[in-house]
Design an enzyme around this catalytic site. Structure first.
Site, short mmCIF file in Angstrom:
data_model
loop_
_atom_site.label_atom_id
_atom_site.label_comp_id
_atom_site.label_asym_id
_atom_site.label_seq_id
_atom_site.Cartn_x
_atom_site.Cartn_y
_atom_site.Cartn_z
N LYS A 90 36.82 41.89 23.17
CA LYS A 90 37.23 42.96 22.50
C LYS A 90 37.01 43.11 21.25
CE LYS A 90 39.30 44.32 26.38
NZ LYS A 90 39.26 45.72 27.35
N THR A 91 37.08 44.40 20.73
CA THR A 91 36.67 44.72 19.27
C THR A 91 37.48 45.69 18.90
OG1 THR A 91 34.94 46.21 19.26
CG2 THR A 91 34.41 43.49 19.21
N HIS A 132 31.02 45.54 30.81
CA HIS A 132 31.44 44.84 29.57
C HIS A 132 31.52 43.41 29.80
CE1 HIS A 132 35.28 43.81 31.49
NE2 HIS A 132 35.51 45.28 31.66
N LYS A 174 42.28 38.18 25.76
CA LYS A 174 41.18 38.55 26.37
C LYS A 174 39.92 38.60 25.28
CE LYS A 174 42.27 41.14 30.36
NZ LYS A 174 42.58 42.61 30.84
N ASP A 186 42.64 37.31 37.86
CA ASP A 186 43.77 38.32 38.07
C ASP A 186 43.42 38.80 39.43
OD1 ASP A 186 40.98 39.27 37.33
OD2 ASP A 186 42.03 41.02 36.21
N ARG A 203 47.15 53.85 35.13
CA ARG A 203 45.79 54.20 34.80
C ARG A 203 45.67 55.73 35.00
NH1 ARG A 203 40.75 50.64 34.94
NH2 ARG A 203 41.85 49.01 36.01
N THR A 246 35.19 51.97 36.06
CA THR A 246 36.27 52.85 35.34
C THR A 246 35.66 53.05 33.85
OG1 THR A 246 37.16 50.50 34.82
CG2 THR A 246 38.20 51.90 36.54
N LYS A 256 47.61 45.88 34.32
CA LYS A 256 47.89 47.11 33.54
C LYS A 256 49.35 47.14 33.26
CE LYS A 256 43.71 48.95 33.39
NZ LYS A 256 43.26 47.79 32.90
N HIS A 277 32.73 41.60 33.10
CA HIS A 277 31.91 41.91 34.47
C HIS A 277 30.77 40.75 34.17
CE1 HIS A 277 33.45 46.30 34.10
NE2 HIS A 277 33.83 45.64 35.21
N GLN A 315 41.34 47.04 48.94
CA GLN A 315 40.12 45.90 48.60
C GLN A 315 40.48 44.93 49.77
OE1 GLN A 315 40.56 44.21 44.73
NE2 GLN A 315 39.78 42.21 45.33
#
Length: 407
Positions: free
Chosen positions: A230-231, A45, A227, A192, A86, A40, A82, A48, A171
């Site tokens: 993240k920045t 990141h 999480k 999750d 999306r 996506t 989410k 992953h 899935q």
RNA sequence: GGAGAGGUUCCCGAGUGGCCAAAGGGGGCAGACUGUAAAUCUGUUAUCUACGAUUUCGAUGGUUCGAAUCCAUCUCUCUCCA
């Protein structure tokens, strides 16, 4: 040491369908397992990365990973976690992202000699026919039960479209197919993904009367449950173009005290003995553990050279040891200077600001420095004399450094 | 298809004709304190050729001296009914 015990000891494991059985499998047999990654974005990141580390641990223990690229599932969109739907992505976008993923993954997993497999579920999902799929697979899913799944609950208020509702089936079908095709009997993923994973296990039992297993790993969150990775610019990316090795190193170097040990266990291959030693550190000594963490993680992602460069640069900048060399930098030509290149342009070029207004604000707040001299005029033009050794050091606050090299 | 409620700046969420570039919170950035930490406190947080100008409140048009606020159409989301 056995694979399962390693994961357990390092604190990866969150939930498992049958802990004893999985332990037995991972410790005593060669297992083919899979983890899915939906393309996506155009880079992996940190989230992953954690999954890839798990893969790597298991591969080293002799198990065979299947990295499943979710080229098909990304067309549908996972509603998990989410709050809103999306954005629907185009096929081209997804393909491009998938190719980026592929490149990055091979850094962490050994795909040579069939030691690991990479497949894209677009291969089979795109060919599904609606009616046969409904009759064959859809039949086994109870909507009543799906609605009670955690991953849909949060969406019951905000709304959930039918396309996303199908994600779980996709899935599950992946798992079934990978089991049939490759003998994959274990699916792993972030915590999750639990509902998606167990629904796959159920499907396999119903369709093929066979037992399969699922296990999830703790998400990389802070102690407050936020999480990590993240920045302000979004995620911390593994792609050096998106997050430089120096920034990547700095992210981990600046981690909260409370997270260091957890991160060492989850994100590095540092031995447990060594981690235990590091965990004894107190107060400012914890900085040593942070250095190890930052160095090790950067080493895995960007290689030893980049990691030690980042470390040297950091020590030079923050501890005044030696000369700062390897910070993020950019070449700049004399022509550009003569055309008029001001401080705001420089901040922009360094990626320190998103707009010139932001730059003006920063200068007013007195946190922009050139060669360690405060910049007070936001009309300041960058000129040759500011490059004493052919280099100019630009700083934003105490922590952000950038070097311009005159060419 | 019918009835109702909504879509506000990075996020949540106030605002129902001028005092609104838009309260408050979160997040981000910066400063103080520190250990390149946390907590706390302070400032800041649309853009630009900047004592001014431009664009922003789902979209488009309209009313008005003046609209996030009123009207029309469209669009998307939620709830209930079928």
């Amino acid at each position: 040491m056995n694979a399962y015990d390693i994961l357990k000891e390092r604190g990866f494991i969150a939930q498992a369908t049958d802990e004893e059985k999985i332990k037995d499998l991972l410790n005593n047999e060669k297992v083919i397992f899979y983890i899915g990654f939906d393309p996506t974005a155009d880079s992996l990141h940190v989230g992953h990365f954690l999954q890839l580390i798990v893969m790597s641990h298991l591969q080293k223990a002799g198990h065979k990973p299947i990295a499943l690229l979710g080229g098909g599932t990304a067309m549908v969109g996972d509603p998990t976690g989410k709050t809103d739907m999306r954005r629907i992505m185009t096929r081209e976008e997804i393909e491009h992202n998938a190719s980026c993923f592929k490149k990055q993954m091979s850094k962490f997993i050994d795909f040579t000699n069939d030691r690991a497999i990479m497949v894209d579920n677009y291969e089979w999902l795109s060919k599904l026919e609606y009616i046969p799929f409904l009759r064959d697979i859809g039949m086994h899913f109870s909507v009543n039960r799906m609605l009670t799944a955690e991953c849909f609950k949060s969406r019951m208020e905000k709304g959930l479209s039918f396309i996303e509702f199908n994600y779980m089936l996709m899935q599950s079908y992946d798992f079934l197919l990978l089991k049939r095709k490759y003998g994959c009997i274990l699916q792993l993923g972030g915590d999750d993904q639990w509902s998606n994973i167990i629904s796959g296990v159920d499907l396999i039992r119903r369709k093929d009367m066979e037992e399969s297993y699922g296990m999830t790993f703790n998400l990389l969150t802070t102690n407050e449950g936020k999480k990590m990775g993240k920045t302000e610019k979004g995620a911390v990316w593994l792609d050096e173009e998106k997050t430089s090795a120096f920034d990547f190193y700095q992210y981990w170097r600046n981690i909260d005290d409370a997270e260091v040990i957890k991160c060492l266990k989850l994100l590095t291959f540092v031995s447990m003995d060594e981690i235990t030693e590091l965990s004894k550190l107190k107060d400012e000594q914890i900085n040593r553990a942070k250095e190890v963490l930052a160095y090790e993680v950067t080493k895995i992602v960007h290689g030893q050279q980049k990691a030690s460069d980042a470390q040297d640069a950091s020590k030079a900048l923050f501890e005044n040891i030696g000369q700062a060399q390897n910070m993020p930098s950019k070449e700049i030509s004399v022509e550009i200077l003569t055309q008029g290149f001001d401080i705001l342009d420089a901040l922009l070029a360094a990626g320190f600001i998103q707009s010139k207004s932001e730059g003006r604000r920063l200068i007013q707040e007195k946190c922009v420095l050139i060669n360690n001299n405060l910049v007070e005029d936001f009309k300041l033009t960058i000129e040759n004399y500011m490059f004493p050794e052919g280099e100019m050091l630009l700083r934003k606050g105490k922590k952000k450094y950038f070097k311009f090299i005159l060419k």
